[in-house]
Motif scaffolding. Sequence first.
Motif, PDB file in Angstrom:
ATOM      1  N   ARG A 129       0.662  -1.639  -0.139  1.00  0.00           N
ATOM      2  CA  ARG A 129      -0.291  -0.492   0.059  1.00  0.00           C
ATOM      3  C   ARG A 129       0.728   1.558  -0.014  1.00  0.00           C
ATOM      4  O   ARG A 129       1.131   1.920  -0.725  1.00  0.00           O
ATOM      5  N   SER A 130       2.145   1.353   1.052  1.00  0.00           N
ATOM      6  CA  SER A 130       2.466   2.566   1.376  1.00  0.00           C
ATOM      7  C   SER A 130       3.617   2.686   0.271  1.00  0.00           C
ATOM      8  O   SER A 130       4.066   3.525  -0.225  1.00  0.00           O
ATOM      9  N   THR A 131       3.990   1.845  -0.713  1.00  0.00           N
ATOM     10  CA  THR A 131       5.157   1.613  -1.531  1.00  0.00           C
ATOM     11  C   THR A 131       4.222   2.241  -3.016  1.00  0.00           C
ATOM     12  O   THR A 131       4.522   3.003  -3.793  1.00  0.00           O
ATOM     13  N   ILE A 132       2.811   1.284  -3.559  1.00  0.00           N
ATOM     14  CA  ILE A 132       2.455   2.371  -4.305  1.00  0.00           C
ATOM     15  C   ILE A 132       2.372   3.336  -4.292  1.00  0.00           C
ATOM     16  O   ILE A 132       2.271   4.338  -5.806  1.00  0.00           O
ATOM     17  N   ARG A 133       1.856   4.445  -3.213  1.00  0.00           N
ATOM     18  CA  ARG A 133       1.337   5.538  -2.853  1.00  0.00           C
ATOM     19  C   ARG A 133       2.906   6.102  -3.275  1.00  0.00           C
ATOM     20  O   ARG A 133       2.493   7.145  -3.810  1.00  0.00           O
ATOM     21  N   GLU A 134       3.713   5.723  -2.690  1.00  0.00           N
ATOM     22  CA  GLU A 134       5.019   6.540  -2.895  1.00  0.00           C
ATOM     23  C   GLU A 134       5.197   7.013  -4.360  1.00  0.00           C
ATOM     24  O   GLU A 134       5.696   7.673  -4.664  1.00  0.00           O
ATOM     25  N   TYR A 135       5.335   5.399  -5.463  1.00  0.00           N
ATOM     26  CA  TYR A 135       6.037   5.570  -6.783  1.00  0.00           C
ATOM     27  C   TYR A 135       4.295   5.985  -7.639  1.00  0.00           C
ATOM     28  O   TYR A 135       5.739   6.816  -8.328  1.00  0.00           O
ATOM     29  N   GLY A 138       5.264   9.939  -6.263  1.00  0.00           N
ATOM     30  CA  GLY A 138       6.368  10.512  -7.509  1.00  0.00           C
ATOM     31  C   GLY A 138       6.352  10.959  -8.417  1.00  0.00           C
ATOM     32  O   GLY A 138       6.730  12.208  -8.840  1.00  0.00           O
ATOM     33  N   GLU A 139       5.775   9.713  -9.330  1.00  0.00           N
ATOM     34  CA  GLU A 139       5.576  10.878 -11.186  1.00  0.00           C
ATOM     35  C   GLU A 139       4.548  11.336 -11.308  1.00  0.00           C
ATOM     36  O   GLU A 139       4.829  12.400 -11.766  1.00  0.00           O
ATOM     37  N   ALA A 140       3.224  11.672  -9.961  1.00  0.00           N
ATOM     38  CA  ALA A 140       2.035  12.768  -9.983  1.00  0.00           C
ATOM     39  C   ALA A 140       3.238  14.199 -10.314  1.00  0.00           C
ATOM     40  O   ALA A 140       3.047  15.149 -11.205  1.00  0.00           O
ATOM     41  N   LEU A 141       3.693  13.944  -9.162  1.00  0.00           N
ATOM     42  CA  LEU A 141       4.436  15.376  -8.895  1.00  0.00           C
ATOM     43  C   LEU A 141       5.728  16.009 -10.069  1.00  0.00           C
ATOM     44  O   LEU A 141       5.481  16.620 -10.579  1.00  0.00           O
ATOM     45  N   HIS A 142       6.200  14.435 -10.086  1.00  0.00           N
ATOM     46  CA  HIS A 142       7.672  15.213 -11.511  1.00  0.00           C
ATOM     47  C   HIS A 142       6.022  15.499 -13.233  1.00  0.00           C
ATOM     48  O   HIS A 142       6.643  16.102 -13.226  1.00  0.00           O
ATOM     49  N   GLY A 143       4.686  14.804 -13.213  1.00  0.00           N
ATOM     50  CA  GLY A 143       4.361  15.068 -14.598  1.00  0.00           C
ATOM     51  C   GLY A 143       3.757  16.564 -14.115  1.00  0.00           C
ATOM     52  O   GLY A 143       3.127  17.389 -15.298  1.00  0.00           O
ATOM     53  N   LEU A 144       3.785  17.040 -12.675  1.00  0.00           N
ATOM     54  CA  LEU A 144       3.278  18.458 -12.883  1.00  0.00           C
ATOM     55  C   LEU A 144       4.591  19.309 -12.822  1.00  0.00           C
ATOM     56  O   LEU A 144       3.949  20.512 -12.277  1.00  0.00           O
ATOM     57  N   GLY A 145       5.672  18.909 -12.984  1.00  0.00           N
ATOM     58  CA  GLY A 145       6.649  19.648 -13.249  1.00  0.00           C
ATOM     59  C   GLY A 145       6.981  20.475 -12.023  1.00  0.00           C
ATOM     60  O   GLY A 145       7.948  22.102 -11.345  1.00  0.00           O
ATOM     61  N   ILE A 146       7.329  20.080 -10.792  1.00  0.00           N
ATOM     62  CA  ILE A 146       7.143  19.803  -8.961  1.00  0.00           C
ATOM     63  C   ILE A 146       8.478  19.334  -9.057  1.00  0.00           C
ATOM     64  O   ILE A 146       8.627  17.874  -9.151  1.00  0.00           O
ATOM     65  N   ARG A 147       9.982  19.664  -8.477  1.00  0.00           N
ATOM     66  CA  ARG A 147      10.344  18.947  -7.822  1.00  0.00           C
ATOM     67  C   ARG A 147      10.029  18.028  -6.894  1.00  0.00           C
ATOM     68  O   ARG A 147       9.662  17.686  -6.021  1.00  0.00           O
ATOM     69  N   THR A 148      10.662  16.574  -7.173  1.00  0.00           N
ATOM     70  CA  THR A 148      10.313  15.426  -6.455  1.00  0.00           C
ATOM     71  C   THR A 148      11.486  14.055  -6.449  1.00  0.00           C
ATOM     72  O   THR A 148      12.033  14.483  -7.567  1.00  0.00           O
ATOM     73  N   THR A 149      11.162  13.786  -5.402  1.00  0.00           N
ATOM     74  CA  THR A 149      12.293  12.456  -5.660  1.00  0.00           C
ATOM     75  C   THR A 149      11.076  11.008  -5.793  1.00  0.00           C
ATOM     76  O   THR A 149       9.635  11.381  -6.908  1.00  0.00           O
ATOM     77  N   ARG A 150      11.372  10.346  -7.075  1.00  0.00           N
ATOM     78  CA  ARG A 150      10.674   9.057  -8.349  1.00  0.00           C
ATOM     79  C   ARG A 150      11.231   7.943  -7.239  1.00  0.00           C
ATOM     80  O   ARG A 150      12.306   7.780  -6.372  1.00  0.00           O
ATOM     81  N   ALA A 151      10.505   6.739  -8.229  1.00  0.00           N
ATOM     82  CA  ALA A 151      10.876   5.786  -8.097  1.00  0.00           C
ATOM     83  C   ALA A 151      11.456   5.083  -8.993  1.00  0.00           C
ATOM     84  O   ALA A 151      10.794   4.880 -10.571  1.00  0.00           O
ATOM     85  N   LEU A 152      12.274   3.570  -9.093  1.00  0.00           N
ATOM     86  CA  LEU A 152      12.635   2.732 -10.127  1.00  0.00           C
ATOM     87  C   LEU A 152      11.751   1.459 -10.467  1.00  0.00           C
ATOM     88  O   LEU A 152      11.597   1.753 -11.478  1.00  0.00           O
ATOM     89  N   CYS A 153      11.399   1.001  -9.137  1.00  0.00           N
ATOM     90  CA  CYS A 153      10.512   0.109  -9.358  1.00  0.00           C
ATOM     91  C   CYS A 153       9.741  -0.502  -8.164  1.00  0.00           C
ATOM     92  O   CYS A 153      10.074  -0.044  -6.811  1.00  0.00           O
ATOM     93  N   ILE A 154       8.928  -1.385  -8.106  1.00  0.00           N
ATOM     94  CA  ILE A 154       7.692  -1.719  -7.190  1.00  0.00           C
ATOM     95  C   ILE A 154       8.530  -3.058  -7.697  1.00  0.00           C
ATOM     96  O   ILE A 154       8.281  -3.951  -8.498  1.00  0.00           O
TER      97      ILE A 154
END
Length: 488
Positions: A129-135, A138-154
């Motif tokens: 649950r928490s892993t999917i939320r973080e995954y 990160g992609e949501a904020l990056h897509g919005l143009g906001i500085r963020t960490t991202r994730a490589l894989c789950i």
Amino acid sequence: MKLSDVSLSHHYASLGDAFGTPVSPTPFAHPKLIHVNPAVLEQLGIDPAEADNPAWAEIGAGAKLLPGSRPFAMKYTGHQFGVYNPELGDGRALLLGEVQNGEHSWELHLKGAGKTPYSRFGDGRAVLRSTIREYLAGEALHGLGIRTTRALCIVGSDEPVTRERIESGAMLIRVAESHVRFGHFEYFFYTRQLEALQKLIGYVCERFLPEAKSLPVAEQAEALLHFTVARTAELVAAWQAVGFAHGVLNTDNMSIIGDTFDFGPYGFLDDYEPEFICNHSDHTGRYAFEQQPGVALWNLNALAHSLSAFVSAETLKDCLEEFQPRLVDAYAAQMRAKLGLEQKEDGDQQLCADLLQLLADARADYTLFFRALAHYRGERPAAALQELIPEAQHDALEAWLHHYDQRLARDGGDSRSRNRAMLAANPKFILRNYLAQRVIEAAEDGDYRPLRTLFTLLQSPFDEHPEHETWAAAPPESGKHMPISCSS
């Protein structure tokens, strides 16, 4: 490059024993690869086709280490809900090392990797649950143009992990330019390890402020604070403009380079509620949506205090005073873009404030309203906007639109160009909590198709994607104010 060509360096782990502890991950017995992020592979300089490499299951579960990896649990402290906690550190995550891609260096951080010396009473695990939320976040904020960490894989597993209930364990590889937090500086300051603090300041300057790396420590620390104040102000302005609430803005969750960091009980606004609290443990509203700018400044004060061994109080104060004007300017620019205004006028702040008050009174959906406004061309009645506002507020909407029309006329330009610009500033798709929950429940049943769909939409949230209209819809009432905990 191919996955087989990847080799990690480990500059942070080489700083010394004071900075953390080498720890081997505790792998899952039967890892299951759930998703690999091709865009992050490309960011790392790895061929996106390597997303299909089955080796990610073992790498993402800590069973196989990339060449050069040196798993390392970082030690830090921090203020949690305003109270200093000396017992913090990487309690369930390990810094694996860094991948160099051209001029950029990216750190890989394995979350859910098992116990470390800083786990306290925790099990060192993360859940699906928490892993999917973080995954997704990160992609949501990056897509919005906001500085963020991202994730490589789950990577998932059959290992049971107890949180509010028994869930399945999962791991995630987080990718960031730096995992240094405000709390790293606090740790060395409060334990009076000033040589290590000086080394940490120099390390961050060398990586992100090369113009300051040869300066005396006092000037390095001052340059670092200027940098972090500016980055943090711009980050929080972006959160406020898009309607993102972090949920747990403790100093140990604040990135020294101004990235969105440590996703837990976050939430994007559904109805516009300035007092929105997304963390069900935040009983006082310390981290409510409208409180984020003030909390960020409070955290910057805590960071400044940890630099006071090298920098005068007056200089620290001068640095901190840059936060508010930087925040206001950045937020104003973002809101002008959302409103389709190219020129700056003195009355713009009031025009924006009046609209936000209208949305708050109407409990209107923040994202849907601005997206509908992006299609507005002065028509009467403004039916698409009226549909989002209760009838009792229609007169107030009409009054605001009258002032808005006058402002657009003064701004000039044609409506088609303005509408195109507004559509690029107002997303159609955001990561609503009820959507994340829908994806999580499907994944827990072994169906990862909703995860892949939402993941793809969040990478291009300003596009129309007409075949996925339901993912842009307002939530049902049951989907609002979902209780989200820190274990999320």
